[in-house]
Design an enzyme around this catalytic site. Structure first.
Site, mmCIF file in Angstrom:
data_model
loop_
_atom_site.group_PDB
_atom_site.id
_atom_site.type_symbol
_atom_site.label_atom_id
_atom_site.label_comp_id
_atom_site.label_asym_id
_atom_site.label_seq_id
_atom_site.Cartn_x
_atom_site.Cartn_y
_atom_site.Cartn_z
ATOM 1 N N HIS A 33 -9.809 4.896 12.916
ATOM 2 C CA HIS A 33 -8.658 4.184 12.267
ATOM 3 C C HIS A 33 -10.090 3.305 11.268
ATOM 4 O O HIS A 33 -10.398 2.273 11.563
ATOM 5 C CB HIS A 33 -7.397 3.903 12.448
ATOM 6 C CG HIS A 33 -6.068 3.793 11.847
ATOM 7 N ND1 HIS A 33 -6.985 2.993 10.298
ATOM 8 C CD2 HIS A 33 -5.410 3.890 12.369
ATOM 9 C CE1 HIS A 33 -5.474 2.569 9.874
ATOM 10 N NE2 HIS A 33 -4.738 4.431 10.361
ATOM 11 N N CYS A 51 1.465 6.375 10.911
ATOM 12 C CA CYS A 51 0.282 7.542 10.033
ATOM 13 C C CYS A 51 -0.239 8.385 11.316
ATOM 14 O O CYS A 51 -0.275 9.286 11.120
ATOM 15 C CB CYS A 51 -0.553 6.916 9.226
ATOM 16 S SG CYS A 51 -1.301 5.925 9.819
ATOM 17 N N ARG A 64 1.009 -1.526 0.031
ATOM 18 C CA ARG A 64 0.068 0.225 -0.307
ATOM 19 C C ARG A 64 0.895 1.177 -0.154
ATOM 20 O O ARG A 64 0.742 1.793 -0.653
ATOM 21 C CB ARG A 64 -1.076 -0.271 0.956
ATOM 22 C CG ARG A 64 -1.825 -1.043 1.170
ATOM 23 C CD ARG A 64 -3.166 -0.802 -0.081
ATOM 24 N NE ARG A 64 -3.576 0.502 -0.422
ATOM 25 C CZ ARG A 64 -3.831 0.261 -1.106
ATOM 26 N NH1 ARG A 64 -3.113 -0.128 -2.140
ATOM 27 N NH2 ARG A 64 -4.428 1.987 -1.070
ATOM 28 N N ILE A 65 2.128 1.631 0.892
ATOM 29 C CA ILE A 65 2.795 2.636 0.877
ATOM 30 C C ILE A 65 3.449 2.406 -0.389
ATOM 31 O O ILE A 65 3.651 3.593 -1.038
ATOM 32 C CB ILE A 65 3.140 2.848 2.354
ATOM 33 C CG1 ILE A 65 2.644 2.301 2.993
ATOM 34 C CG2 ILE A 65 4.044 4.154 2.302
ATOM 35 C CD1 ILE A 65 1.619 3.630 3.694
#
Length: 328
Positions: free
Chosen positions: A176, A149, A10-11
């Protein structure tokens, strides 16, 4: 600056999207991606993203490479990064989520990279840096953590609030979105609540931001507690912070001071619109404060609420901190 990415999840994929959106002439070059997944899978998951939508340009595969809009990026598939040639790489971004021991965290250095930036908390790093909170502590560290994050959203806000009125005590709840650490259907996990299907329930759990704040801002150690509630949304999270100020002030004075501080911040944003989480997708700030949600009780207690795209904003900070690392 020459970058390499280890872990195209994802990152890693979000960082590449942001790199490709930079204006022409930016002195940043992605010279390598390493991921254990097959090349075709890496290209497919970059092109078709369930959160951010399809990449609008051309994505193809070459011989051991991904070709995006004509840019050829070599791709390797080694589970041991130290076996990959990273000679000439200024910063290796480790986005695998597994660089928690010194032998794994240092693989990028062994392979030839000058420095390593880890996309999450890690006890194996020399220093944890949060832009807007403690970047002055970077020094010449070679293995750096970009924290989490949530910490990237919380710490700059905490620094602002401490400067405005001093923090006697505070409690943060992060609301979250679900992540890959949760199962899609009920399945065993170490945390019983997080063993439940992530997209079906609100799940109370812990957050690493609590101890990371103590690490990043040691003068406030022990004053800030935190918890998390994982909710059934795919992206964008929120920080809900209750603070007891050491120095009392009126609500008008607090609001004026907070708005002025945010206006001069490079990582914090502000909105007076009644937004919902999906409105904040792909916002690059670490945290966007919601003006209508600010509340004050008496002269010492304040509630501050802010949104953060936990993937897009965090990836933007990865690039920012990598730039700082090449200047130190």
């Amino acid at each position: 600056m020459k970058l390499a990415i280890n872990g195209f999840g994802r990152i890693g994929r979000t960082i590449l999207r942001q790199l490709l959106a930079l204006p022409l002439g930016q002195d940043i070059e992605l010279v390598l991606i390493n991921d254990v997944a097959p090349l075709e899978t890496c290209a497919y998951l970059f092109k078709y993203d369930s959160t951010f939508g399809p990449y609008p340009g051309a994505v193809e595969t070459g011989t051991a490479s991904i070709i995006v809009d004509g840019h050829t990026i070599p791709v390797t598939h080694s589970p041991d990064l130290s076996r990959v040639d990273l000679t000439g790489v200024d910063v290796l971004m480790d986005c695998t989520g597994i660089a928690r021991t010194s032998d794994v965290a240092s693989q990028g250095l062994t392979a030839g990279a000058s420095k390593v930036l880890i996309s999450g908390p890690s006890p194996a790093t020399e220093v944890t840096i949060v832009l807007g909170a403690n970047e002055d502590q970077l020094g010449d560290a070679r293995i750096v953590s970009n924290a989490s994050c949530t910490t990237n959203g919380l710490a700059p806000l905490v620094k602002v609030l401490d400067r405005i009125g001093g923090i006697a005590a505070a409690h943060m709840t992060t609301i979250h979105c679900y992540t890959n650490s949760q199962p899609m259907v009920d399945a065993p996990r170490g945390d019983l609540a997080r063993s439940r299907a992530g997209a079906l329930s609100m799940v109370p759990t812990t957050t690493s931001a609590t101890h990371l704040i103590d690490e990043v801002m040691p003068h406030l150690a022990g004053r800030i507690s935190g918890a998390a509630v994982r909710v059934p949304t795919a992206s964008v999270s929120a920080v809900d912070l209750i603070v007891t100020l050491e120095r009392g002030m009126s609500e008008t004075a607090f609001d004026t001071a907070l708005r002025e501080a945010i206006a001069h911040s490079s990582v914090l944003g502000w909105t007076d619109q009644p937004l919902v989480s999906s409105d904040l997708r792909t916002r690059p700030e670490s945290l966007v404060l919601a003006g209508p949600e600010t509340r004050m009780v008496g002269k010492n207690q304040v509630r501050v609420f802010g949104w953060y795209d936990n993937e897009w904003g965090f990836s933007a900070r990865m690039l920012d901190v990598a730039r700082l690392m090449t200047k130190s």
